[in-house]
Design a protein around this motif. Structure first.
Motif, PDB file in Angstrom:
ATOM      1  N   PRO A 233       0.830  -1.208   0.000  1.00  0.00           N
ATOM      2  CA  PRO A 233       0.000   0.000   0.000  1.00  0.00           C
ATOM      3  C   PRO A 233       0.863   1.257   0.000  1.00  0.00           C
ATOM      4  O   PRO A 233       2.060   1.217   0.319  1.00  0.00           O
TER       5      PRO A 233
ATOM      6  N   GLU B 251      -7.791  -7.444   8.842  1.00  0.00           N
ATOM      7  CA  GLU B 251      -6.944  -6.450   8.190  1.00  0.00           C
ATOM      8  C   GLU B 251      -7.299  -6.353   6.719  1.00  0.00           C
ATOM      9  O   GLU B 251      -8.057  -7.175   6.186  1.00  0.00           O
ATOM     10  N   SER B 252      -6.742  -5.350   6.057  1.00  0.00           N
ATOM     11  CA  SER B 252      -7.051  -5.115   4.651  1.00  0.00           C
ATOM     12  C   SER B 252      -6.463  -6.207   3.765  1.00  0.00           C
ATOM     13  O   SER B 252      -5.576  -6.961   4.181  1.00  0.00           O
TER      14      SER B 252
ATOM     15  N   ASP C 116      -4.463  -5.869   1.176  1.00  0.00           N
ATOM     16  CA  ASP C 116      -3.041  -5.657   0.893  1.00  0.00           C
ATOM     17  C   ASP C 116      -2.152  -6.322   1.937  1.00  0.00           C
ATOM     18  O   ASP C 116      -1.193  -7.014   1.610  1.00  0.00           O
ATOM     19  N   ARG C 117      -2.478  -6.078   3.212  1.00  0.00           N
ATOM     20  CA  ARG C 117      -1.651  -6.628   4.283  1.00  0.00           C
ATOM     21  C   ARG C 117      -1.877  -8.129   4.417  1.00  0.00           C
ATOM     22  O   ARG C 117      -0.925  -8.888   4.645  1.00  0.00           O
TER      23      ARG C 117
ATOM     24  N   PRO D  21     -11.073 -10.091  -0.144  1.00  0.00           N
ATOM     25  CA  PRO D  21     -11.575  -9.119   0.830  1.00  0.00           C
ATOM     26  C   PRO D  21     -13.056  -9.336   1.129  1.00  0.00           C
ATOM     27  O   PRO D  21     -13.848  -9.624   0.232  1.00  0.00           O
TER      28      PRO D  21
ATOM     29  N   ASP E  80     -13.300  -3.527   4.096  1.00  0.00           N
ATOM     30  CA  ASP E  80     -12.064  -2.738   4.121  1.00  0.00           C
ATOM     31  C   ASP E  80     -11.057  -3.255   5.134  1.00  0.00           C
ATOM     32  O   ASP E  80      -9.845  -3.108   4.945  1.00  0.00           O
ATOM     33  N   THR E  81     -11.543  -3.854   6.212  1.00  0.00           N
ATOM     34  CA  THR E  81     -10.638  -4.313   7.284  1.00  0.00           C
ATOM     35  C   THR E  81     -10.855  -5.787   7.614  1.00  0.00           C
ATOM     36  O   THR E  81     -10.529  -6.229   8.711  1.00  0.00           O
TER      37      THR E  81
ATOM     38  N   THR F  14     -10.495  -9.800   5.735  1.00  0.00           N
ATOM     39  CA  THR F  14     -10.093 -10.606   4.577  1.00  0.00           C
ATOM     40  C   THR F  14     -10.267 -12.076   4.895  1.00  0.00           C
ATOM     41  O   THR F  14      -9.917 -12.530   5.988  1.00  0.00           O
TER      42      THR F  14
END
Length: 378
Positions: free
Chosen positions: A190, A274-275, A277-278, A343, A346-347, A349
């Motif tokens: 990110p 978590e998102s 990406d992470r 996903p 947003d937070t 996954t």
């Protein structure tokens, strides 16, 4: 198999004794950062196989060719200058005055380089492993996967009086009885950053039989300290001083989030708080810590293509000595599994093993992978 100038059992037992003493004294990462702890540059590699003159070399697909050093926009990006005076690959900012930092999840660390893309850093990663004495077995910028061939750390060979005298002439005959390989995962992170992780794999030659005159190769645990050492070396290649790189490793930022198991329809999946990406990065790191190798990955689809990794077979086929002795009659390729990271918000996954149709795989093997990932992510 290379033989020591000393009897096999004497050399191996001396090496084992030295290793035990060394491990007993390595209580901190600083012990590993000594300049004499690694030496892969002296490793001899089996000659490449020649293609018969009547056959044409297979053309490499363009998407798997590493980007050239002179990128389309005027060549390699100009290094940024930090307030401390470093010319670094990372772009300094308020959070990262040196343009990069280290994050960690348990004993696994990775480097975050600010303001650079994987394409910009890839040629330097190629140079980095070659400068450290490794040949690249996998070099796939399209998937962000780079692996080295098996190599020997010559620094592990006891530097006794016999080697210091006779060994000057026949040093090639000495062997540490160990082989190492490293996997580098390069991900687009990110905020226009690039995440770079290094994972170690190892094999060791163990003596067998009552008289200890024969041997076999067995897998050794990965060495987090050795991984940290190469991250340290990589940061210095990217422009940091020795003191700065070691300080970043000491100040590694924790990057963990709760992981829960969701059981529905007889199949378990994982929820990461978590998102995407992470979570995408952490799942890749977790897979690297299991016996499942990532052969390919598709970030857009959120899929890791994995298979059970038999290090013994890989060493036989592609190691320093295997090219000379491996018969070529390999076992049936291991089954491929699809690990899906998708996903749910947003937070949040979800992580699941799926079949070719995208449905959750309920087989025992698939559920075993989920259990392994749960253990690693926690």
């Amino acid at each position: 198999m290379k033989r020591s100038a000393l009897p096999l059992h004497a050399t191996r037992m001396a090496a084992l004794a030295l290793a035990l003493v060394t491990l007993a004294g390595c209580d901190t990462l600083n012990d590993w950062f000594a300049s004499d702890r690694v030496n892969y540059k002296a490793t001899s590699i089996a000659p490449p196989l020649n293609v018969p003159s009547d056959l044409q070399t297979t053309q490499t697909q363009e998407k798997y060719v590493a980007p050239p050093a002179n990128l389309a926009l005027g060549g390699a990006p100009t290094r940024a200058v930090t307030a401390a005076g470093n010319a670094t690959e990372g772009v300094p900012n308020a959070q990262d005055p040196l343009g990069m930092h280290i994050e960690r999840d348990g004993d696994h660390r990775w480097l975050v380089v600010d303001g650079r893309t994987p394409e910009q850093l890839w040629p330097q990663l190629q140079e980095f492993w070659q400068e450290n004495g490794f040949a690249l077995k996998t070099d796939a910028p399209a998937t962000g996967i780079m692996t080295t061939d098996w190599a020997e750390n010559r620094a592990n060979i006891p530097d006794d009086w016999f080697r210091r005298t006779i060994g000057k002439v026949v040093d090639f005959a000495y062997s540490s009885g160990t082989r190492d390989s490293f996997r580098t995962l390069v991900s687009r992170g990110p905020n226009e950053a690039t995440d770079i992780s290094i994972t170690h794999s190892a094999m060791e030659e163990m003596l067998t039989g009552q008289d200890k005159t024969s041997s076999r190769w067995v897998e050794r645990p990965r060495d987090p300290a050795l991984e940290a050492l190469f991250l340290d070396k990589l940061m210095q290649k990217f422009g940091l001083t020795d003191a700065q790189s070691k300080q970043l490793i000491t100040d590694a930022r924790p990057a963990t989030a709760p992981v829960t198991v969701d059981v529905a329809g007889g199949a378990a999946t994982l929820d990461l708080q978590e998102s995407f990406d992470r979570a995408w990065l952490r799942v890749g790191l977790a897979l690297d810590r299991t016996n499942f190798a990532v052969d390919n990955r598709d970030r857009e689809k959120g899929i890791y293509y994995v298979r059970y990794a038999d290090s013994m077979q890989e060493l036989k086929k592609e190691g320093l000595l295997g090219k000379l002795f491996y018969s070529g009659n390999s076992k049936k390729p291991a089954q491929e599994f699809l690990v899906n990271v998708r996903p749910k918000g947003d937070t949040l996954t979800q992580v699941a093993v799926v079949d070719a149709n995208g449905q959750v795989d309920t087989s025992s093997d698939a559920q075993h992978i989920v259990s392994l990932l749960h253990a690693q992510l926690n």
